[in-house]
Design an enzyme around this catalytic site. Structure first.
Site, PDB file in Angstrom:
ATOM      1  N   ASP A   1       0.805  -1.238   0.000  1.00 40.09           N
ATOM      2  CA  ASP A   1       0.000   0.000   0.000  1.00 40.09           C
ATOM      3  C   ASP A   1       0.836   1.286   0.000  1.00 40.09           C
ATOM      4  O   ASP A   1       1.440   1.645   1.019  1.00 40.09           O
ATOM      5  CB  ASP A   1      -0.906   0.075   1.239  1.00 40.09           C
TER       6      ASP A   1
ATOM      7  N   GLU B   1      -4.162   1.838  -2.751  1.00 38.87           N
ATOM      8  CA  GLU B   1      -5.425   2.294  -2.143  1.00 38.87           C
ATOM      9  C   GLU B   1      -5.282   3.537  -1.258  1.00 38.87           C
ATOM     10  O   GLU B   1      -6.270   4.211  -1.004  1.00 38.87           O
ATOM     11  CB  GLU B   1      -6.077   1.161  -1.330  1.00 38.87           C
ATOM     12  N   ASN B   2      -4.063   3.823  -0.795  1.00 36.97           N
ATOM     13  CA  ASN B   2      -3.863   4.994   0.070  1.00 36.97           C
ATOM     14  C   ASN B   2      -2.977   6.056  -0.587  1.00 36.97           C
ATOM     15  O   ASN B   2      -2.430   6.927   0.094  1.00 36.97           O
ATOM     16  CB  ASN B   2      -3.209   4.588   1.394  1.00 36.97           C
TER      17      ASN B   2
ATOM     18  N   HIS C   1     -10.202   1.373   0.806  1.00 33.40           N
ATOM     19  CA  HIS C   1     -10.168   2.825   0.554  1.00 33.40           C
ATOM     20  C   HIS C   1     -10.396   3.203  -0.907  1.00 33.40           C
ATOM     21  O   HIS C   1     -10.299   4.385  -1.254  1.00 33.40           O
ATOM     22  CB  HIS C   1      -8.834   3.421   1.029  1.00 33.40           C
TER      23      HIS C   1
ATOM     24  N   HIS D   1      -6.645  -8.280   0.741  1.00 30.43           N
ATOM     25  CA  HIS D   1      -6.654  -7.060   1.535  1.00 30.43           C
ATOM     26  C   HIS D   1      -7.500  -7.323   2.779  1.00 30.43           C
ATOM     27  O   HIS D   1      -8.733  -7.307   2.724  1.00 30.43           O
ATOM     28  CB  HIS D   1      -7.247  -5.930   0.676  1.00 30.43           C
TER      29      HIS D   1
ATOM     30  N   HIS E   1      -3.204  -4.217   3.737  1.00 34.16           N
ATOM     31  CA  HIS E   1      -4.189  -3.502   4.571  1.00 34.16           C
ATOM     32  C   HIS E   1      -3.693  -3.163   5.979  1.00 34.16           C
ATOM     33  O   HIS E   1      -4.004  -2.084   6.467  1.00 34.16           O
ATOM     34  CB  HIS E   1      -5.520  -4.249   4.679  1.00 34.16           C
TER      35      HIS E   1
ATOM     36  N   HIS F   1      -0.720  -2.509   6.930  1.00 27.29           N
ATOM     37  CA  HIS F   1       0.376  -1.543   6.794  1.00 27.29           C
ATOM     38  C   HIS F   1       1.593  -1.902   7.647  1.00 27.29           C
ATOM     39  O   HIS F   1       2.495  -1.085   7.809  1.00 27.29           O
ATOM     40  CB  HIS F   1      -0.087  -0.103   7.106  1.00 27.29           C
TER      41      HIS F   1
HETATM   42 FE   FE2 Z   1      -3.930   0.396   2.989  1.00 30.03          FE
HETATM   43 FE   FE2 Z   2      -7.028  -1.017   3.559  1.00 31.51          FE
END
Ligand code: FE2
Ligand code: FE2
Length: 264
Positions: free
Chosen positions: A8, A39-40, A68, A156, A181, A183
């Site tokens: 991510d 996604e981030n 996200h 995720h 997800h 992180h």
């Molecule tokens: Fe993420």
């Molecule tokens: Fe996520």
């Protein structure tokens, strides 16, 4: 062949650190297939078309996402493309086990320049996450449509147990099952007995002086007071986290997986 999967990308710190380190990694390991979770990428929340373009310009074949994905509305239109398209909007995925009426697709099958077919799937977990369809049944459905041997899954999900279970469920059926997800990278990368490379979480590519990407003070304030407040992406101590998978292009069987964390 070599596959690089980048965890991510979080905010501008994540985009910068990936831009800085990725070219060297791609060259050093002679990477054939590059998949990046974005996604981030837009300030920590979602992804915009221009940031998706930026990530594709870095060489990504496919961008995966997660919960996200809809944070930035501009991405809806970008992902409304025909199923048989190979343009960039078709190569950014949202989890496949979302309601079928949502924009976009949860898997992509394409071909490398040398003719090798590959497929990338994106699924979301159900434990401690918002409701979505059963990822186990969904992955069976996706695999029945896929003809490529080289297959990568971005799962995720929040719970390690769900990701590990999916790894065993798919052992010998896909090249790699990589978690995203949380992180936080996990130190359990391995090739399962059937030839599937697995890591519970690849970790984010973003600022590690933070609470999973967000400014520490803002998160602490929420924990300490229970009051809402705006979350902002942190900047400090950026790292790029990725997994490198070596596999047989003809069978899709993984030989090795290596955990990568690069930073300043
Ligand atoms: Fe993420
Ligand atoms: Fe996520």
């Amino acid at each position: 062949m070599n596959i690089l999967f980048v965890g991510d990308i979080f905010g501008s710190a994540g985009r910068h650190i990936v831009r800085e380190h990725l070219p060297h990694v791609l060259e050093t390991y002679q990477v054939d297939l590059l998949v990046i979770n974005g996604e981030n990428a837009a300030g920590g929340f979602g992804i915009t078309p221009s940031i998706a373009e930026e990530i594709f310009d870095l060489g990504a074949h496919v961008i995966t996402t997660g919960n996200h994905i809809w944070d930035k509305r501009e991405i809806f239109e970008y992902m409304k493309v025909p199923a048989d398209s190979h343009e960039r909007g078709r190569r950014i995925l949202r989890p496949a086990n979302y309601t079928s009426t949502t924009p976009g697709f949860g898997f992509y099958q394409g071909q490398l320049a040398d003719g090798t077919e590959y497929a990338v799937m994106n699924l979301q977990g159900r434990v401690f996450m918002s409701a979505c369809d059963d990822p186990f049944r969904k992955v069976d459905e996706l695999l029945s449509k896929i003809t490529a041997k080289v297959i990568l899954l971005d799962i995720h999900a929040e719970a390690s147990s769900e990701k590990v279970a999916l790894g065993w469920y798919l052992d010998g059926r896909v090249t790699a099952v990589l978690g995203t997800h949380t992180h936080i990278p996990t130190a359990d990368e391995r090739v399962l007995p059937g030839g599937t490379a697995f890591q519970t979480d690849v970790g984010m590519s973003g600022p590690y002086d933070s609470v999973i990407g967000v400014e520490t003070e803002l998160v602490l304030h929420r924990f300490l007071t229970g009051m809402p407040g705006k979350f902002e992406a942190a900047k400090g101590n950026p790292k790029m986290c990725a997994a490198l998978i070596e596999c047989d292009a003809a069978t899709g069987r993984a030989y090795a997986i290596k955990r990568i964390m690069l930073g300043e």
